[in-house]
Design a protein around this motif. Structure first.
Motif, PDB file in Angstrom:
ATOM      1  N   LEU B 619       0.826  -1.205   0.000  1.00 25.54           N
ATOM      2  CA  LEU B 619       0.000   0.000   0.000  1.00 25.54           C
ATOM      3  C   LEU B 619       0.861   1.256   0.000  1.00 25.54           C
ATOM      4  O   LEU B 619       0.590   2.223  -0.721  1.00 25.54           O
ATOM      5  N   THR B 620       1.924   1.231   0.805  1.00 28.94           N
ATOM      6  CA  THR B 620       2.800   2.399   0.870  1.00 28.94           C
ATOM      7  C   THR B 620       3.460   2.626  -0.486  1.00 28.94           C
ATOM      8  O   THR B 620       3.537   3.752  -0.976  1.00 28.94           O
ATOM      9  N   ILE B 621       3.911   1.537  -1.092  1.00 27.46           N
ATOM     10  CA  ILE B 621       4.536   1.646  -2.413  1.00 27.46           C
ATOM     11  C   ILE B 621       3.539   2.192  -3.439  1.00 27.46           C
ATOM     12  O   ILE B 621       3.860   3.063  -4.245  1.00 27.46           O
ATOM     13  N   ARG B 622       2.310   1.708  -3.352  1.00 26.50           N
ATOM     14  CA  ARG B 622       1.301   2.171  -4.309  1.00 26.50           C
ATOM     15  C   ARG B 622       0.995   3.654  -4.096  1.00 26.50           C
ATOM     16  O   ARG B 622       0.832   4.412  -5.043  1.00 26.50           O
ATOM     17  N   ASP B 623       0.928   4.067  -2.822  1.00 23.27           N
ATOM     18  CA  ASP B 623       0.663   5.481  -2.565  1.00 23.27           C
ATOM     19  C   ASP B 623       1.837   6.372  -2.954  1.00 23.27           C
ATOM     20  O   ASP B 623       1.655   7.481  -3.438  1.00 23.27           O
ATOM     21  N   ASN B 697      15.684  -2.613  -3.293  1.00 24.45           N
ATOM     22  CA  ASN B 697      15.162  -1.281  -2.979  1.00 24.45           C
ATOM     23  C   ASN B 697      13.998  -1.306  -2.001  1.00 24.45           C
ATOM     24  O   ASN B 697      13.329  -0.297  -1.787  1.00 24.45           O
ATOM     25  N   GLY B 698      13.722  -2.471  -1.457  1.00 26.37           N
ATOM     26  CA  GLY B 698      12.705  -2.542  -0.412  1.00 26.37           C
ATOM     27  C   GLY B 698      11.297  -2.776  -0.903  1.00 26.37           C
ATOM     28  O   GLY B 698      10.338  -2.485  -0.178  1.00 26.37           O
ATOM     29  N   ALA B 699      11.140  -3.286  -2.130  1.00 21.96           N
ATOM     30  CA  ALA B 699       9.792  -3.601  -2.618  1.00 21.96           C
ATOM     31  C   ALA B 699       9.582  -5.112  -2.545  1.00 21.96           C
ATOM     32  O   ALA B 699      10.473  -5.878  -2.931  1.00 21.96           O
ATOM     33  N   PRO B 700       8.427  -5.558  -2.050  1.00 16.13           N
ATOM     34  CA  PRO B 700       8.173  -7.001  -1.961  1.00 16.13           C
ATOM     35  C   PRO B 700       8.191  -7.637  -3.345  1.00 16.13           C
ATOM     36  O   PRO B 700       7.645  -7.077  -4.301  1.00 16.13           O
ATOM     37  N   THR B 701       8.828  -8.787  -3.465  1.00 15.02           N
ATOM     38  CA  THR B 701       8.857  -9.472  -4.755  1.00 15.02           C
ATOM     39  C   THR B 701       7.568 -10.272  -4.936  1.00 15.02           C
ATOM     40  O   THR B 701       6.865 -10.571  -3.973  1.00 15.02           O
ATOM     41  N   ARG B 702       7.297 -10.614  -6.195  1.00 14.27           N
ATOM     42  CA  ARG B 702       6.110 -11.435  -6.478  1.00 14.27           C
ATOM     43  C   ARG B 702       6.141 -12.736  -5.689  1.00 14.27           C
ATOM     44  O   ARG B 702       5.150 -13.159  -5.114  1.00 14.27           O
ATOM     45  N   LYS B 703       7.334 -13.332  -5.646  1.00 14.97           N
ATOM     46  CA  LYS B 703       7.457 -14.609  -4.961  1.00 14.97           C
ATOM     47  C   LYS B 703       7.019 -14.481  -3.497  1.00 14.97           C
ATOM     48  O   LYS B 703       6.247 -15.295  -2.984  1.00 14.97           O
ATOM     49  N   LEU B 717       0.505  -4.613  -8.437  1.00 21.98           N
ATOM     50  CA  LEU B 717       1.786  -3.902  -8.393  1.00 21.98           C
ATOM     51  C   LEU B 717       2.516  -4.049  -9.721  1.00 21.98           C
ATOM     52  O   LEU B 717       3.097  -3.095 -10.238  1.00 21.98           O
ATOM     53  N   GLU B 718       2.457  -5.246 -10.282  1.00 23.56           N
ATOM     54  CA  GLU B 718       3.162  -5.471 -11.539  1.00 23.56           C
ATOM     55  C   GLU B 718       2.567  -4.621 -12.655  1.00 23.56           C
ATOM     56  O   GLU B 718       3.293  -4.007 -13.429  1.00 23.56           O
ATOM     57  N   LEU B 719       1.237  -4.549 -12.672  1.00 25.00           N
ATOM     58  CA  LEU B 719       0.572  -3.741 -13.694  1.00 25.00           C
ATOM     59  C   LEU B 719       1.024  -2.284 -13.648  1.00 25.00           C
ATOM     60  O   LEU B 719       1.171  -1.623 -14.658  1.00 25.00           O
ATOM     61  N   SER B 720       1.230  -1.771 -12.422  1.00 28.04           N
ATOM     62  CA  SER B 720       1.658  -0.369 -12.318  1.00 28.04           C
ATOM     63  C   SER B 720       3.173  -0.243 -12.294  1.00 28.04           C
ATOM     64  O   SER B 720       3.698   0.818 -11.965  1.00 28.04           O
ATOM     65  N   GLY B 721       3.852  -1.335 -12.576  1.00 26.76           N
ATOM     66  CA  GLY B 721       5.313  -1.281 -12.626  1.00 26.76           C
ATOM     67  C   GLY B 721       5.951  -1.050 -11.275  1.00 26.76           C
ATOM     68  O   GLY B 721       7.017  -0.443 -11.164  1.00 26.76           O
ATOM     69  N   LEU B 722       5.295  -1.481 -10.226  1.00 25.67           N
ATOM     70  CA  LEU B 722       5.818  -1.204  -8.889  1.00 25.67           C
ATOM     71  C   LEU B 722       6.293  -2.462  -8.169  1.00 25.67           C
ATOM     72  O   LEU B 722       6.638  -2.426  -6.993  1.00 25.67           O
ATOM     73  N   SER B 723       6.279  -3.552  -8.874  1.00 25.13           N
ATOM     74  CA  SER B 723       6.619  -4.807  -8.230  1.00 25.13           C
ATOM     75  C   SER B 723       8.126  -4.904  -8.023  1.00 25.13           C
ATOM     76  O   SER B 723       8.916  -4.369  -8.798  1.00 25.13           O
ATOM     77  N   GLY B 724       8.540  -5.590  -6.962  1.00 25.95           N
ATOM     78  CA  GLY B 724       9.966  -5.763  -6.686  1.00 25.95           C
ATOM     79  C   GLY B 724      10.622  -6.684  -7.694  1.00 25.95           C
ATOM     80  O   GLY B 724       9.961  -7.535  -8.274  1.00 25.95           O
ATOM     81  N   ASP B 725      11.931  -6.468  -7.890  1.00 28.45           N
ATOM     82  CA  ASP B 725      12.627  -7.307  -8.884  1.00 28.45           C
ATOM     83  C   ASP B 725      12.884  -8.698  -8.330  1.00 28.45           C
ATOM     84  O   ASP B 725      13.342  -8.826  -7.220  1.00 28.45           O
TER      85      ASP B 725
END
Ligand code: SF4
Ligand code: SF4
Ligand code: SF4
Lengths: 217, 725
Positions: B619-623, B697-703, B717-725
């Protein structure tokens, strides 16, 4: 709200009046004293030798000077009577129902739980017992505790109405064939081991047993 | 009657089962409807977990805090209203106007009896959306829910508002959560108040309430909360095993406390009976509620009438204070906590003997903050910012300077009161409009935004004289405790998107110090050395501190989901020598299993909580609309009322903590801690991210998200390009 449940007749304005009265009489200060004045008042009128038989074995009283208002007493009282639910509304110890300023913990620190006085046999008193048409509310012959037999209670609400301290209630959780909307319930001192007293984290509840010889715990 | 009537299998009697419903209110259309809680549990536990899930599903990043589309939720959890100790809290969830530089979704909580009453009325959450045309309050009485006009209540302070609402409802048992004048002005620093001192202070949710034209919520419940294992079956275990351990929360070591509350001479001086509490021993189950004392050592301790507790509490840590003859018609009695003394900490110092103000001013300041519903912790920062500006700093317009000078400065420093100053300031804030550029309007946006607009943010960020005591996190939230004291605190300040304070660390280290066993008990509990070792400073980073930071973050989420109190859980220590003073960390799961019938082990419940923590992170990443939470690069501010400019990423601390040592007093002792080592902290973040299953960078990965059953979150998150690598 179930229509048959007792309606509290404390309106805010009545309570505000009472607060005004208490203020003027200086009772606010006295009530906060560590030793509950009501115990003194009750104890002072007693001639132990002659009157003993007319009293219940004991009485639970709340001390407004110590009570923190956590309502654990209500939680365990309700759980002691209905172990599968927590319903403070069914509690037989009533935290701050007859409050002095009419508002929950606002403006006054006098909050404390109200308890059944286990009234002395004297004329119409105990009112709950004497008003009961079926004898369900009775004085236990062995222990002297003022108690309700919910199997024979018809849920008429006489005890609820007559008790000057508004302590009995019609308990919706205790519905029976005779009293489908809830049989009456009142404090039975947990048959001598008050759950509320042992739970209170503030030592604000005491079980006073000046006539304890009457009860075999 | 609230709730669903059903037949009890055992007794064959009609019974009441309540809870299990979410109340949804749309103030724009006036529509009220219900939703089953079942679809969110047990996956999201309850309380905070459900709130965040609804936020994820329904409140996108474009929603601004004061948009009608923003949600305001009051949440109870599966343990709220049961026999579980301290189960009286309410969690509040919304998008915060005050977080900086981004207005993100966050949560706070308050105590009292509101949450339990909500459960008795049959609801787990109240979810409010929309904006009423005229001022209203929400009345919830079991299944009867009304939106009522509040025209004659609007404009009153929070104490008066509760009185008026309760009188109008005609039910003295009703519990309220309301705002005062500052909330009505939609100030970013407005709080929500219940009773006289239970505040959801931080995050400006009072302003969100004001923006919806919602003066308050009044709840009355006459139903019950069903518990799975009957109380008579669990009573023995609870009374003899769990409760004796739980009596030990709040860092009070009987007889050895660094806190005076454990010593022999404590007396409730404001109580006409003047009870001397004395030492409370470990086995004294009927005196645990006497021991905490929020007024201890404070200038107000002389006026402590008695302790005050939330629903079901075994500690009763609030202080009820009564002081006759306060000026300005301030009511003489009220509940208070240590933090509500905030408005008067002129220095970042807890040396109360050095406080320059009288008990009267401290208490009156607290009363004013709660009546007007302004965050008292933020008031401390505001006052300190004003002193800094007064000393000639900042770029103020001549009008702003004039406004600054119009405060009664001659009283600010006087020992006797200081009260005219705080009275004037609070009143100015109560009349301010955050949309205006005058001094009071700027302050209504919170200290950080005001500091930016007044040209002193960079100064504060890089460190000003600590005597000014301006303390806030990188998220712009007024904070307490100090990052340079412990790496755990420093990391919490970086990671949390809310007030980073949890009492875990201070509870443990206070007790360990008192027992002369520093670092030993945490080592026993967690098998890590050096979490709370002797001679620890902010730079003692090690695997233990990383582990413990993650633990506190997860357990924090758990507390706000179940809802339990931070002062009582988790149970790290015990007063018993036989247990080697170790507590029981699995008490939450044991109580949860007994109450809900959903049998879980500690690890399983912690894992559910960890899932919610990942959801909050998402949520924080999305905001923030960036997956660079580490914040190596600059970040462009875009929140409400922002002056613009470059700011640092989310997981960060102000530069001052890496530049200057910390010097302060605590309980009569002088302390000095060196500045933090930036390089070490970048490494620590990497370690923590790895523990969490996040990317560099501190973003949760899909896994990670998928392993916590959060596929829908990973997808979005992936759709908005915000997913962790
Ligand atoms: S348990 Fe004790 S302190 Fe709590 S409300 Fe009852 S009497 Fe007061
Ligand atoms: S229920 Fe009322 S009348 Fe009956 S014994 Fe108790 S206090 Fe007296
Ligand atoms: S003595 Fe027992 S029945 Fe009476 S109020 Fe206390 S817990 Fe309830």
């Amino acid at each position: 709200m179930n229509e048959s449940l007792p309606q509290r007749n404390n309106t805010c304005s009545q309570l505000l009046d009472r607060r005004a009265f208490l203020k003027s009489s200086g009772l606010v200060a006295v009530c906060l004293g560590v030793f509950p004045v009501n115990v003194l008042a009750i104890a002072s009128g007693i001639d132990k030798k002659t009157d003993q038989q007319k009293y219940a074995p004991g009485i639970v009283l709340g001390n407004p000077g110590l009570c923190g208002g956590c309502r654990r007493c209500e939680i365990v009282c309700s759980a002691a009577k209905h172990p599968e639910e927590i319903r403070p509304e069914s509690s037989l110890i009533k935290f701050d129902r007859k409050r002095f300023d009419g508002l929950f913990k606002l403006f006054s620190p006098l909050w404390h739980p109200d308890t059944c006085r286990q009234c002395k046999e004297d004329g119409d008193s105990p009112w709950c017992v004497n008003s009961c048409p079926t004898g369900a509310c009775h004085i236990d012959s062995k222990t002297g505790i003022r108690i309700i037999n919910q199997e024979t209670c018809i849920g008429c609400g006489s005890c609820v109405e007559e008790c000057p301290y508004q302590m009995p209630l019609l308990d919706i959780l205790a519905s029976t064939p005779l009293a489908p909307d809830g049989a009456a319930a009142k404090c039975d001192l947990c048959h001598g081991r008050p759950a509320c007293v042992s739970e209170c984290p503030s030592s604000a509840l005491k079980f006073y047993t000046p006539w304890v010889s009457k009860i075999n715990i | 009657m609230g709730g669903i009537k059903e037949t009890c299998k055992k007794h064959g009697k009609e019974s009441l089962r309540v809870g299990g419903k979410i109340l949804r209110v749309d103030l724009t259309s006036g529509s009220i409807h219900y939703e089953k809680t079942g679809k969110y549990v047990p996956r999201f536990i309850g309380g905070l977990g459900i709130g965040l899930k609804i936020m994820w599903d329904e409140a996108g990043p474009k929603v601004k805090p004061y948009d009608p589309e923003n949600f305001l939720m009051f949440a109870a959890g599966p343990l709220t209203g049961t026999w579980a100790p301290s189960a009286g809290r309410t969690t509040v969830i919304s998008k915060s106007p005050v977080t900086y530089p981004v207005n993100h979704i966050t949560h706070g909580s308050f105590g009292g009896h509101f949450g339990a009453e909500l459960k008795m009325a049959g609801y787990d959450l109240i979810v409010i959306r929309g904006k009423a045309r005229d001022p209203v309050y929400l009345s919830v009485k079991d299944e009867k829910v009304y939106i009522r006009k509040a025209l004659n209540i609007w404009g009153t302070d929070s104490f008066q508002a509760q009185k008026l609402i309760i009188e109008r409802e005609g039910d003295l048992q009703a519990k309220c959560a309301v705002i005062g004048q500052v909330g009505e002005r939609c100030s970013f620093i407005a709080s929500i108040i219940s009773e006289t001192g239970h505040a959801n202070g931080q995050y400006g949710f009072g302003g969100v309430m004001g923006s919806k034209n919602l003066k308050g919520i009044v709840v009355r419940g006459t139903g019950s909360v069903r518990i799975s294992v009957p109380y008579d079956k669990i009573q023995d275990v609870y009374q003899n095993q769990w409760k004796p351990l739980l009596n030990h929360g709040g860092s009070v070591v009987p007889g050895k406390g660094t806190w005076k509350a454990g010593s022999s001479d404590i007396c409730w001086e404001g109580n006409p009976g003047r009870p001397v509490i004395g030492e409370v021993k470990a086995q004294e189950m009927n005196r645990t509620g006497l021991r905490c004392n929020a007024s201890f050592e404070m200038p107000t301790s002389r006026y402590h009438v008695k302790n005050d507790g939330c629903f079901g509490c075994v500690f009763n840590c609030f202080s009820y204070v009564r002081m006759e003859g306060l000026p300005y018609n301030i009511p003489p009695g009220g509940q208070m906590m240590c933090q509500q003394f905030g408005s008067y900490f002129a220095q970042h110092s807890w040396d109360f003997k050095k406080l320059r103000v009288s008990g009267q001013a401290v208490f009156a300041g607290k009363q004013l903050a709660d009546m007007y519903s302004v965050n008292s912790v933020e008031m401390r920062n505001i006052r300190n910012l004003l002193v800094y500006l007064k000393n000639g700093h900042g770029k103020l317009t001549s009008l702003q300077r004039k406004e600054l000078d119009s405060l009664p400065w001659e009283t600010e420093k006087t020992e006797e009161n200081g009260l005219p100053f705080i009275w004037d300031l609070t009143n100015k804030l109560a009349r301010a409009d955050y949309r205006e550029e005058n001094l009071w309007g700027l302050l209504s946006r919170g200290v950080v935004r005001a500091a930016c607009s007044l040209g002193v943010y960079e100064d504060i960020y890089n460190g000003i004289d600590p005597k000014y005591g301006l303390v806030f996190t990188n998220n712009g939230i007024a904070a307490h405790f100090a990052p340079r004291v412990s790496p755990v605190i420093a990391l919490l300040w970086m990671m949390e998107n809310r007030d980073p304070n949890r009492h875990d660390l201070s509870n443990i280290s206070d007790c360990e110090r008192a027992l002369n066993r520093r670092g030993e008990i945490t080592e026993k509990l967690f098998k890590y050395k050096g979490i709370t070792g002797p001679g620890e400073t902010g730079n003692h980073l090690n695997p233990g501190t990383i582990f413990f930071t993650k633990w506190i973050l997860t357990r924090g989420i758990l507390k706000n989901s179940l809802t339990l109190c931070d002062w009582v859980f988790p149970n790290y220590l015990s007063p018993f020598k036989e247990r080697d003073y170790c507590g029981d960390l699995s008490l939450e799961s044991k109580i949860y299993s007994a109450v809900t019938g959903h049998q879980v082990e500690m690890e399983e419940l912690d894992r559910l909580a960890e899932g919610i923590w990942h959801l909050q992170r998402a949520l924080t990443i999305r905001d923030w609309q960036t997956r660079d939470m580490r914040g190596a690069k600059g970040y462009r501010a875009g929140g409400m009322g922002d002056p613009g400019g470059d700011f640092r990423g989310h997981d960060n601390l102000a530069a001052l903590y890496f530049k200057h040592p910390a010097r302060f007093y605590w309980a009569g002792r002088k302390y000095r801690f060196p500045p933090l080592d930036r390089q070490k902290y970048e490494e620590a973040k990497t370690m923590l991210y790895r523990q969490m299953g996040w990317d560099h960078n501190g973003a949760p990965t899909r896994k990670t998200l998928e392993s916590f059953n959060l596929k829908e979150v990973a997808d979005e998150l992936e759709l908005s390009g915000l997913s962790g690598d």
